[in-house]
Design a protein around this motif. Structure first.
Motif, mmCIF file in Angstrom:
data_model
loop_
_atom_site.group_PDB
_atom_site.id
_atom_site.type_symbol
_atom_site.label_atom_id
_atom_site.label_comp_id
_atom_site.label_asym_id
_atom_site.label_seq_id
_atom_site.Cartn_x
_atom_site.Cartn_y
_atom_site.Cartn_z
ATOM 1 N N LYS A 1 -4.717 65.623 10.281
ATOM 2 C CA LYS A 1 -4.745 65.383 11.737
ATOM 3 C C LYS A 1 -3.741 66.258 12.477
ATOM 4 O O LYS A 1 -3.633 66.178 13.697
ATOM 5 C CB LYS A 1 -4.470 63.914 12.017
ATOM 6 C CG LYS A 1 -5.623 63.061 11.523
ATOM 7 C CD LYS A 1 -5.451 61.626 11.823
ATOM 8 C CE LYS A 1 -6.759 60.928 11.469
ATOM 9 N NZ LYS A 1 -6.657 59.494 11.525
ATOM 10 N N ASN B 1 2.016 70.268 7.253
ATOM 11 C CA ASN B 1 1.304 69.102 7.791
ATOM 12 C C ASN B 1 1.597 67.863 6.949
ATOM 13 O O ASN B 1 0.742 67.006 6.775
ATOM 14 C CB ASN B 1 -0.202 69.367 7.860
ATOM 15 C CG ASN B 1 -0.788 69.615 6.474
ATOM 16 O OD1 ASN B 1 -0.057 69.684 5.488
ATOM 17 N ND2 ASN B 1 -2.083 69.743 6.404
ATOM 18 N N GLY B 2 2.823 67.797 6.437
ATOM 19 C CA GLY B 2 3.185 66.716 5.520
ATOM 20 C C GLY B 2 3.052 65.330 6.124
ATOM 21 O O GLY B 2 2.664 64.391 5.445
ATOM 22 N N VAL B 3 3.346 65.184 7.412
ATOM 23 C CA VAL B 3 3.349 63.852 8.028
ATOM 24 C C VAL B 3 1.962 63.461 8.538
ATOM 25 O O VAL B 3 1.449 62.393 8.242
ATOM 26 C CB VAL B 3 4.366 63.791 9.192
ATOM 27 C CG1 VAL B 3 4.293 62.454 9.909
ATOM 28 C CG2 VAL B 3 5.774 64.030 8.656
ATOM 29 N N LEU B 4 1.334 64.367 9.279
ATOM 30 C CA LEU B 4 0.055 63.999 9.904
ATOM 31 C C LEU B 4 -1.158 64.395 9.061
ATOM 32 O O LEU B 4 -2.291 64.040 9.388
ATOM 33 C CB LEU B 4 -0.051 64.612 11.309
ATOM 34 C CG LEU B 4 0.996 64.133 12.333
ATOM 35 C CD1 LEU B 4 0.764 64.783 13.684
ATOM 36 C CD2 LEU B 4 0.999 62.620 12.489
ATOM 37 N N GLY B 5 -0.947 65.139 7.976
ATOM 38 C CA GLY B 5 -2.063 65.508 7.105
ATOM 39 C C GLY B 5 -3.107 66.317 7.848
ATOM 40 O O GLY B 5 -2.782 67.186 8.664
ATOM 41 N N THR C 1 -2.322 69.216 14.420
ATOM 42 C CA THR C 1 -2.999 70.219 15.248
ATOM 43 C C THR C 1 -2.113 71.427 15.548
ATOM 44 O O THR C 1 -2.595 72.457 15.989
ATOM 45 C CB THR C 1 -3.444 69.599 16.590
ATOM 46 O OG1 THR C 1 -2.328 68.901 17.138
ATOM 47 C CG2 THR C 1 -4.601 68.639 16.417
ATOM 48 N N ILE D 1 -1.999 59.849 -9.152
ATOM 49 C CA ILE D 1 -2.162 58.401 -9.125
ATOM 50 C C ILE D 1 -3.197 58.096 -10.202
ATOM 51 O O ILE D 1 -4.280 58.679 -10.185
ATOM 52 C CB ILE D 1 -2.749 57.978 -7.760
ATOM 53 C CG1 ILE D 1 -1.874 58.446 -6.604
ATOM 54 C CG2 ILE D 1 -3.040 56.498 -7.709
ATOM 55 C CD1 ILE D 1 -0.603 57.699 -6.423
ATOM 56 N N PHE E 1 -1.735 66.347 -2.535
ATOM 57 C CA PHE E 1 -0.683 67.285 -2.127
ATOM 58 C C PHE E 1 -0.177 66.934 -0.734
ATOM 59 O O PHE E 1 -0.967 66.593 0.159
ATOM 60 C CB PHE E 1 -1.237 68.715 -2.093
ATOM 61 C CG PHE E 1 -1.502 69.266 -3.469
ATOM 62 C CD1 PHE E 1 -0.483 69.880 -4.191
ATOM 63 C CD2 PHE E 1 -2.766 69.167 -4.040
ATOM 64 C CE1 PHE E 1 -0.711 70.381 -5.459
ATOM 65 C CE2 PHE E 1 -3.001 69.658 -5.311
ATOM 66 C CZ PHE E 1 -1.981 70.274 -6.027
ATOM 67 N N TYR E 2 1.118 67.026 -0.554
ATOM 68 C CA TYR E 2 1.745 66.808 0.762
ATOM 69 C C TYR E 2 2.559 68.063 1.050
ATOM 70 O O TYR E 2 3.559 68.314 0.361
ATOM 71 C CB TYR E 2 2.675 65.593 0.721
ATOM 72 C CG TYR E 2 1.977 64.303 0.377
ATOM 73 C CD1 TYR E 2 1.690 63.361 1.364
ATOM 74 C CD2 TYR E 2 1.606 64.004 -0.941
ATOM 75 C CE1 TYR E 2 1.058 62.176 1.059
ATOM 76 C CE2 TYR E 2 0.969 62.815 -1.255
ATOM 77 C CZ TYR E 2 0.697 61.893 -0.258
ATOM 78 O OH TYR E 2 0.067 60.716 -0.564
ATOM 79 N N ASP F 1 8.075 46.199 6.586
ATOM 80 C CA ASP F 1 8.147 47.609 6.969
ATOM 81 C C ASP F 1 8.149 48.566 5.794
ATOM 82 O O ASP F 1 7.559 49.635 5.862
ATOM 83 C CB ASP F 1 9.420 47.868 7.780
ATOM 84 C CG ASP F 1 9.293 47.388 9.204
ATOM 85 O OD1 ASP F 1 8.214 46.864 9.538
ATOM 86 O OD2 ASP F 1 10.248 47.522 9.956
ATOM 87 N N ALA F 2 8.880 48.194 4.748
ATOM 88 C CA ALA F 2 9.040 49.132 3.629
ATOM 89 C C ALA F 2 7.829 49.166 2.706
ATOM 90 O O ALA F 2 7.882 49.775 1.643
ATOM 91 C CB ALA F 2 10.309 48.789 2.862
ATOM 92 N N GLY F 3 6.743 48.526 3.120
ATOM 93 C CA GLY F 3 5.526 48.576 2.320
ATOM 94 C C GLY F 3 5.399 47.382 1.384
ATOM 95 O O GLY F 3 6.225 46.475 1.394
ATOM 96 N N ARG G 1 2.028 56.037 -10.557
ATOM 97 C CA ARG G 1 2.224 57.347 -9.940
ATOM 98 C C ARG G 1 3.262 58.169 -10.699
ATOM 99 O O ARG G 1 4.255 57.631 -11.175
ATOM 100 C CB ARG G 1 2.680 57.130 -8.491
ATOM 101 C CG ARG G 1 3.253 58.346 -7.781
ATOM 102 C CD ARG G 1 3.864 57.953 -6.439
ATOM 103 N NE ARG G 1 2.851 57.734 -5.415
ATOM 104 C CZ ARG G 1 2.943 56.824 -4.447
ATOM 105 N NH1 ARG G 1 3.988 56.024 -4.385
ATOM 106 N NH2 ARG G 1 1.991 56.700 -3.566
#
Lengths: 103, 454
Positions: B364, B358-362, B366, B381, B352-353, B42-44, B309
């Motif tokens: 997408k 829109n930090g979570v969905l970027g 709406t 990066i 950029f976030y 889960d944590a990547g 990063r």
């Protein structure tokens, strides 16, 4: 007018492995569950629209009567935790489902 | 054969903690195995790639101490799945070190078995050459030689088989490398000749601790009992209760399909399952079917280092700046690229976030933005840490001082919560192998640690 958010008891998202997001919607009554299931509006095409993905990216859309819930699993565009991923656990991808209108 | 097999799951992740009273409630009955999952993807990919644990050493020791002090004197087998978070050699060694320390400090002796889940680059290259490796799903690319060579810590998820073998050889404590999460639980059932479908389905439920109860949590204990043709699950904390729906719903959790689950060498078909409340809060489950696959496949996992990063977190409150934030960010990127003309653009990436927008969905997202402030996180990066840090410093200073149209706040554009503002993150990993490999014999090596007590 009722939203899916109002009818559902649990509405969540999570990774199912690092390459997929899975959305779970669970209900606490047969009435609400079958109201959503029988409305027939939860389709791959609707999910593809909401998430800006193609229907081919949706691996599963399955209703499970015993659990009074349904599950949608789709391919992640960026695998979990690498460059460009915005949600490592996939835990905040459920919001677009909330406002689906159920008759 | 006819006896009821009780499995105690102290918590959903070793090191998450649990009320000791719940755990001790479980020990009031005869227990045939204390099993705890310690791993997750889960944590990547970072934990696997870097060989570091998910939980702190302090937390892991705190939980293990309760298990060992209570379980070892009672001769209850203690099984740890996916030790150390990712189950590769450094994670397993980290766990063994802690166990050794606890046993010594408490003057306990335990016959400890280790089941390694690591594979060498050479083994995977050969299996790939022999066409025995395939992607797990359609959006995962085929494995290439360079992908394998670049991967760190290649592990595979074990099934119940090697764990049962360790139990048969008399292990008191079993530390598993990477394991399919339900396998260490299923192994207790299998060791006592219980039905594999029931054993694995129970394992799927118990591996998250009390998450299958209401209110659900991974930080509490839960009890599972395997009978002849059904199993039961009950909460060990009076504050929580299992229900037919909470159990059925948990079958859903984190899996790609609600009732068809794939494990090492088998498929679990839960489509015909029945969930009933036999006693208040005791839920029985039957008709969980284990279907052995013709071809035994195990899931391989590995991570590779993809970049380094450096990042910055800042707040933006100025309404004029907020009004054209994305345009300004694009200009900042442009100016940084112009400044570092000598560095090829493919050597780095600026992202950029905009949290609050829109930090979570970027792209997408709406929902229209109507806030008065946002949190901006930007990262660079790059191929090396030095390059990421150098470019990030230029992004920061360019953004901080950029004179956008109609600006009145000429002193600066970013509210930094920290000094220094730039954070060197270090390496970024990616899951480089997430594939299925065909096997014909058990590749997981069991090792007994002869003398744990010093």
């Amino acid at each position: 007018m009722t939203t899916l958010f109002e009818l559902a008891k649990v509405l969540r998202s999570k990774n199912s492995g690092p390459f997929e997001i899975t959305l779970d919607v669970l209900f606490n009554s047969k009435e609400n569950y079958f109201r959503v299931k029988d409305a027939g509006i939860i389709t791959k095409s609707l999910i593809a629209d909401l998430y800006h993905i193609s229907e081919q990216q949706i691996h599963h859309l399955v209703f499970f009567d015993q659990a009074l819930g349904f599950k949608i699993t789709f391919a992640r565009e960026t695998s979990s935790g690498t460059v460009g991923d915005r949600d490592v656990y996939g835990a905040q991808q459920h919001a677009p489902l909330m406002n689906i209108i159920i008759k | 054969m006819s006896k009821h097999i009780r499995i105690l799951s102290p918590c959903g992740m070793l090191g998450y903690g649990f009320p000791e009273t719940s755990f001790l409630n479980g020990l009031k009955e005869e227990i045939h195995g204390i099993v705890v999952d310690a791993g997750s993807t889960d944590a990547g990919p970072h934990k696997l790639g870097a060989g570091v644990p998910i939980v702190s050493r302090r937390a892991a020791k705190k939980d293990l101490e309760i298990l060992l002090k209570n379980g070892v004197p009672k001769k209850i087998p203690i099984i740890i799945g996916s030790a150390g978070g990712a189950g590769a050699k450094p994670h397993v060694e980290w766990t063994l070190e802690i166990i050794k320390e606890i046993l010594n400090e408490n003057n306990l002796k335990a016959n400890t078995a280790v089941i390694w889940a690591d594979f060498t680059t050479e083994e995977i290259l050969q299996a790939n050459k022999a066409n025995k490796i395939n992607p797990l799903s359609s959006n995962i690319p085929e494995l290439t030689t360079s992908q394998i060579e670049d991967s760190f810590n290649i592990v595979a998820q074990m099934g119940h088989e090697p764990i049962v073998e360790a139990l048969e050889q008399g292990a008191d404590v079993i530390v598993c490398g990477r394991a399919y999460d339900p396998s260490p639980f299923a192994a207790v059932g299998a060791f006592h000749q219980k039905d594999l479908g029931l054993s694995y389905h129970l394992g799927k439920i118990l591996e998250c601790g009390a998450l299958c109860a209401e209110p659900g949590t991974t930080k509490d204990s839960i009890l599972g009992t395997i009978h002849e043709d059904y199993f039961t699950v009950e909460s060990l904390n009076p504050k929580r209760k299992c229900t037919t729906i909470s159990l059925a719903a948990h079958t859903f959790y984190e899996k790609e399909h609600p009732y068809i689950l794939h494990g090492p060498g088998f498929t679990l078909d839960l489509s015909e399952c029945e969930f009933n409340e036999t006693l208040p809060g005791v839920i029985s489950v039957k008709n969980s079917k284990y279907i052995k696959n013709d071809q035994h496949r195990i899931k391989l996992e590995a991570a590779k280092l993809v970049a380094y990063r450096t990042f910055v977190i800042a707040g933006i409150r100025d309404p004029i700046l907020l009004g054209s934030i994305e345009d300004i960010e694009d200009i900042v990127i442009q100016q940084v690229q112009d400044y570092y003309k000598e560095i090829p653009q493919e050597d780095y990436q600026i992202n950029f976030y905009n949290y609050g927008k829109n930090g979570v969905l970027g792209n997408k997202e709406t929902t229209a933005f109507h806030g008065h402030e946002i949190g901006v996180m930007f990262e660079v990066i790059a191929k090396t840490q030095e390059l990421a840090t150098s470019i990030c410093a230029t992004v920061r200073s360019t953004f901080l001082h950029y004179g956008y149209e109609n600006r009145k706040s000429t002193a600066g554009n970013l509210a930094f919560p920290f000094a220094p503002s730039d954070v060197e993150f270090g390496p970024v990993y990616e899951f480089s192998i997430y594939h299925l490999m065909e096997i014909t014999e058990n590749p997981f090596r069991i090792e007994f640690l002869e003398e744990v007590l010093q």
